[in-house]
Design a protein around this motif. Structure first.
Motif: not given
Length: 484
Positions: A380-402
């Motif tokens: 899976f590919s995604v482009d991400i951009m943040m204009l201002e970076l926080p000091t503790d970047i921690d993102l969680l990406l989830t694919f789900k089959n509901e």
């Protein structure tokens, strides 16, 4: 001297003649002309809908269409009321109830009133998510929203103030509501509304408008972008007769906005900000002549940076969001999941480029219209951009089959390793992010034994801000599954 006097006398006669003609014309016009007027009827529902016409109830998408009826056995000092049956969360006809009541025909002149009032009660103690007026499925120019209306099992009168009645010369949106289940079991309930009408209470006092939720907000924007002031916490607060302060969310058209530099940013009547040049501009506002607290300062460095164009052949791609490929149908790119989600924004166009733009980011979900079989996909590919970076970047990406018997998922961490989980390895380090620069993140689709993900029907993609980092704005582009 004689000549001057003669000329002056003739001039007086000529002016008098012209005046006589004008007065005559004006009298004739006032006798025969018919000027447009709109009903000032304040009543929306007493024992039945009042003056709404034959086609006035329009449910929201996903709402149970039959949630509203007229109950002829229940009423507040009357013979009938409006009944709203909120469905169970698993009701196949709709998992919530919401709709607008719109006049079928010309709107009403509400300039002589200062509040929308009604009596209401419920089958149990509940909090109704949203109620208001001004939605017409058009511009919704003068929409007003009161949130979290607490109902009890007894009839109680409720007040929704009019922010500026002088604006409401021809309003069609008489009432709207949105309500969902209230408990962990996802069970529905019923509430009733009666004596719904506009009133001149004369006790609506001390207006306190605000923009940006009363704060002095600063952010970066780009030339060519258009954003709505509706995304920036527009509220009006009044003191009611009870002594309580009632806050309502109001549409931008109630405000008069001012930009300190219109060469950088200008605001339309509908509150749309257009960024035309580089520099800095501070936006302030008034409502009904009262200065609003809060402001929005925008720094515009130039044009929006374009995300890198994907190079894969479309035959190897299942695209969720990209201008490069044909995208699969999507229900939404932001579910606005109340009450826990704070994220605002969704798809937008910046200088000809379609991107996903989210602010106040804590988590956001993209729901697919038809579940995808990604069994043959490797990444899976995604482009991400943040204009201002926080000091503790921690993102969680989830694919789900509901749609499986038990919800299945794969999780991946982007940024730091906050709580290391074998099912959620870090796939992109926080040190690899740069402010204002697109980062392309490739996420392997791992074996089901490692993740529990049922790959035959993925229908939801969620990105979460796990550590509640100060991510002010985040942009996404080029989301797609692919095979190598």
């Amino acid at each position: 001297m004689k000549n001057t006097k003669f000329t002056y006398t003739k001039m007086i006669f000529l002016l008098g003649f012209i005046f006589t003609i004008l007065v005559s014309c004006e009298r004739e016009l006032s006798d025969e002309a018919v000027f447009a007027t709109f009903s000032t009827n304040p009543e929306v529902f007493t024992d039945s809908p009042v003056g709404l016409g034959s086609d006035f109830y329009f449910p929201f998408a996903g709402s149970k269409a039959t949630a509203w009826t007229v109950d002829e056995t229940e009423g507040y000092n009357s013979n009938a009321s409006m009944r709203f049956d909120i469905p169970n969360a698993d009701d196949p006809e709709g998992n919530y109830a919401g709709a607008i009541f719109r006049v079928d025909g010309a709107g009403r002149n509400l300039t002589r009133y200062d509040a929308l009032t009604f009596w209401a009660k419920a089958s149990q103690g509940v909090s109704i998510g949203e109620m208001g007026f001004g939605q017409d499925f058009g511009q919704n120019k003068y929409q007003v929203t009161r949130t979290n209306i607490n109902l009890s099992t007894n009839w109680v009168k409720y007040v929704i103030p009019l922010p500026d009645p002088s604006k409401l010369i021809e309003e069609r949106g008489m009432f709207w509501y949105s309500a969902g289940t209230q408990n962990t079991g996802g069970f529905g309930y019923t509430f009733w509304i009666d004596d719904l009408k506009f009133e001149k209470l004369g006790t609506i006092a001390q207006p306190m408008p605000s923009i940006s939720n009363g704060e002095d907000k600063v952010e970066t924007q780009f030339t060519g972008n258009l954003v709505s002031m509706a995304n920036y916490g527009l509220t009006q607060t009044f003191n009611l007769e009870s002594g309580l302060n009632q806050k309502i969310t109001v549409a931008p058209a109630y405000f008069s906005f001012k930009s300190s530099d219109i060469r950088v940013a200008s605001v339309s009547e509908l509150g749309i900000i257009a960024f035309a040049g580089t520099g800095t501009s501070k936006i302030t506002a008034t409502l009904g002549g009262v200065e609003a607290t809060g402001s929005l300062t925008v720094n515009v460095p130039g044009t929006f940076p374009v995300a890198p164009a994907p190079t894969l052949d479309e035959s190897n791609v299942i695209s969720i969001f990209s201008d490069k490929y044909t995208n699969v149908p999507v229900n939404y790119y932001n579910g606005y999941w109340a009450p826990y989600q704070t994220t605002k924004g969704e798809q937008t166009n910046i200088d000809g480029q379609n991107v996903l733009n989210y602010t106040e980011f804590n988590f956001v979900g993209t729901q697919l219209t038809t579940p995808l079989d990604i069994s043959q996909m490797t990444h899976f590919s995604v482009d991400i951009m943040m204009l201002e970076l926080p000091t503790d970047i921690d993102l969680l990406l989830t694919f789900k089959n509901e749609n499986s018997n038990a919800t299945t998922f794969q999780q991946n961490r982007i940024g730091q390793s906050y709580q290391l989980d074998p099912r959620a390895p870090v796939v992109f380090n926080d040190t690899d992010f740069k402010a204002g620069v697109w980062a392309t993140i490739k996420i392997p689709i791992r074996p089901t034994l490692e993740t529990s993900l049922d790959k035959t029907g993925v229908n939801l993609i969620i990105i979460e801000n796990i550590k509640s980092s100060n991510v002010k704005t985040i942009y996404l582009d080029n989301m797609y599954f692919y095979s190598e």
